[in-house]
Design an enzyme around this catalytic site. Structure first.
Site, PDB file in Angstrom:
ATOM      1  N   ARG A  88      10.956   5.971  -7.124  1.00  0.00           N
ATOM      2  CA  ARG A  88      10.060   5.801  -5.980  1.00  0.00           C
ATOM      3  C   ARG A  88       9.032   6.918  -5.947  1.00  0.00           C
ATOM      4  O   ARG A  88       9.323   8.064  -6.293  1.00  0.00           O
ATOM      5  CB  ARG A  88      10.853   5.814  -4.658  1.00  0.00           C
ATOM      6  CG  ARG A  88      11.767   4.622  -4.460  1.00  0.00           C
ATOM      7  CD  ARG A  88      10.959   3.340  -4.227  1.00  0.00           C
ATOM      8  NE  ARG A  88      11.838   2.197  -3.974  1.00  0.00           N
ATOM      9  CZ  ARG A  88      12.268   1.352  -4.899  1.00  0.00           C
ATOM     10  NH1 ARG A  88      11.928   1.564  -6.169  1.00  0.00           N
ATOM     11  NH2 ARG A  88      13.027   0.320  -4.571  1.00  0.00           N
ATOM     12  N   GLU A 117      -0.309   4.481  -4.725  1.00  0.00           N
ATOM     13  CA  GLU A 117      -0.483   3.589  -5.868  1.00  0.00           C
ATOM     14  C   GLU A 117      -1.576   2.569  -5.596  1.00  0.00           C
ATOM     15  O   GLU A 117      -1.553   1.906  -4.547  1.00  0.00           O
ATOM     16  CB  GLU A 117       0.842   2.883  -6.179  1.00  0.00           C
ATOM     17  CG  GLU A 117       1.937   3.842  -6.621  1.00  0.00           C
ATOM     18  CD  GLU A 117       3.256   3.153  -6.921  1.00  0.00           C
ATOM     19  OE1 GLU A 117       3.339   1.923  -6.724  1.00  0.00           O
ATOM     20  OE2 GLU A 117       4.196   3.825  -7.352  1.00  0.00           O
ATOM     21  N   HIS A 135       3.358   0.920 -12.873  1.00  0.00           N
ATOM     22  CA  HIS A 135       4.352   0.374 -11.929  1.00  0.00           C
ATOM     23  C   HIS A 135       4.119  -1.117 -11.653  1.00  0.00           C
ATOM     24  O   HIS A 135       4.164  -1.578 -10.514  1.00  0.00           O
ATOM     25  CB  HIS A 135       4.330   1.165 -10.606  1.00  0.00           C
ATOM     26  CG  HIS A 135       5.556   0.924  -9.756  1.00  0.00           C
ATOM     27  ND1 HIS A 135       5.593   1.258  -8.425  1.00  0.00           N
ATOM     28  CD2 HIS A 135       6.770   0.409 -10.068  1.00  0.00           C
ATOM     29  CE1 HIS A 135       6.798   0.936  -7.924  1.00  0.00           C
ATOM     30  NE2 HIS A 135       7.516   0.432  -8.908  1.00  0.00           N
TER      31      HIS A 135
END
Length: 388
Positions: A88, A117, A135
């Site tokens: 995370r 992000e 990701h």
């Protein structure tokens, strides 16, 4: 080094060991036994940072874990450490990490997650010692298809085989561990149902002991199976492998597990002892290659009895004529004996009589004619009907 030894952390440990790496971990929620079975050494977070050449994070994002790797923590890490975060964003102070890499104290980083992000600050991601990925592995068409297939397979495996994978409210169990335990899950559930129907009084404690090969490894599936068999005979509510411990806790039933290396006559043996307000009941069970699950000990008396279908369990004095009485009474009432198992010791005898399922159930009620006829013999002390 691993921060977090849950399902993913355990998979990383397995792969690291395949490369001959020594694996350390910090996880306050994992028992020493689980870590020992994984050949992983549990240490404090400071020890982990000081000893690790590679450190991978596998913890959730929370108040406790936010910026857990800040400038102070990074300064305590072994010089040259490679830090990996695929868990995370927010676990690492990214500015502090960039400073530590530029100073040469941290050797590099592999990052798939970021505080924001996509990341807007490029100082960290443009360092040559950093491998940054976006990701998005779970967002591809292939990944989405695999997620659907895995979810469907998980439901199928549970409904067909009782195998639990990736549950949020049940311990993660490796497929090979599930395969090892699966035959014993059936035994454990039947032993639980067997003792429940013989017990009298309010259940206070369930003691489960493992012998032989069962004494090694994680046996949470067997705990759930024993409790599921136990409570299903008593409750109208749904009892499953997942909620069985919670059902026991709600009813103030203590569950105790133990392991024994004492040699026994079986490769693996499962013992269940119930402590109730009126006494104790002790049953041991084993798997037979061609006979399936069997009771091999009942209240200290050795016996070899099938625990399939309907059975009559009789405790009696070890005197002549009892077996004849049993056969005569059942014959008079049209009850066919499928199997007859008998055990005895200095304290008395125990019989487990498996009968055909077609038997008129009313005859076998506690106040039914069969029970009364058997108890008319003064040598017979108790008669119980067990249905599995």
């Amino acid at each position: 080094g691993l921060v977090g030894l849950g399902r993913i952390g355990q998979e990383v440990a397995s792969r690291a060991q395949a490369f001959g790496m020594r694996v350390l971990a910090h996880d306050p929620y994992i028992s020493e036994e689980i870590a020992r079975n994984l050949n992983v050494e549990l240490v404090s977070l400071d020890e982990l940072c000081a000893q690790s050449d590679f450190l991978s994070l596998h913890v959730p994002s929370s108040v406790d874990t936010f910026n857990m790797f800040d400038a102070d923590r990074l300064s305590k890490c072994k010089s040259g450490l490679r830090l990996i975060n695929t868990a995370r964003g927010g676990l690492i102070d990214e500015t502090a990490l960039a400073d530590a890499i530029e100073s040469g104290h941290i050797g590099g980083a592999g990052l798939d997650v970021f505080s924001q992000e996509p990341p807007t600050e490029t100082r960290l991601t443009t360092l040559p010692e950093v491998v940054a990925t976006p990701h998005i592995a779970g967002s591809t068409e292939e990944a989405q298809e695999l997620v659907g297939v895995e979810a469907a397979a998980g439901v199928r495996d549970y409904l067909r085989l009782g195998i639990i994978r990736n549950a949020v409210n049940f311990p993660a169990i490796a497929p090979e561990e599930t395969q090892r335990l699966q035959p014993f899950v059936n035994l454990a559930q039947k032993i639980g149902a067997f003792v429940a129907q013989l017990a009298t009084g309010r259940i206070k404690t369930v003691n489960i002991r493992y012998y032989g090969e069962l004494a090694t490894g994680k046996n949470e599936l067997l705990v759930g199976a024993v409790l599921m068999g136990l409570f299903k005979t008593m409750l109208s509510t749904t009892v499953s492998l997942i909620n069985a411990r919670a059902v026991a806790r709600d009813r103030d039933v203590e569950v105790i597990e133990s392991h024994s290396t004492r040699p026994r006559d079986f490769t693996s043996l499962l013992a269940v002892r119930l402590e109730t307000s009126l006494g104790q009941l002790w049953v041991e069970g084993a798997l037979f290659e061609h006979g399936g699950p069997r009771v091999v000990l009942l209240d200290g008396v050795e016996i070899e009895a099938s625990i399939e279908g309907a059975s009559i369990v009789i405790r009696n004095l070890d005197e002549p004529g009892v077996v004849g009485t049993i056969g005569a009474v059942l014959g008079e009432h049209g009850i066919n004996i499928a199997q007859f198992a008998l055990g005895r010791d200095s304290t008395g005898a125990v019989a487990v009589v498996n009968i055909d399922e077609s038997t008129d159930t009313e005859k076998l009620n506690p106040d039914g004619t069969v029970i009364k006829a058997l108890l008319a013999n003064p040598a017979i002390k108790s008669v119980d009907i067990v249905r599995i």
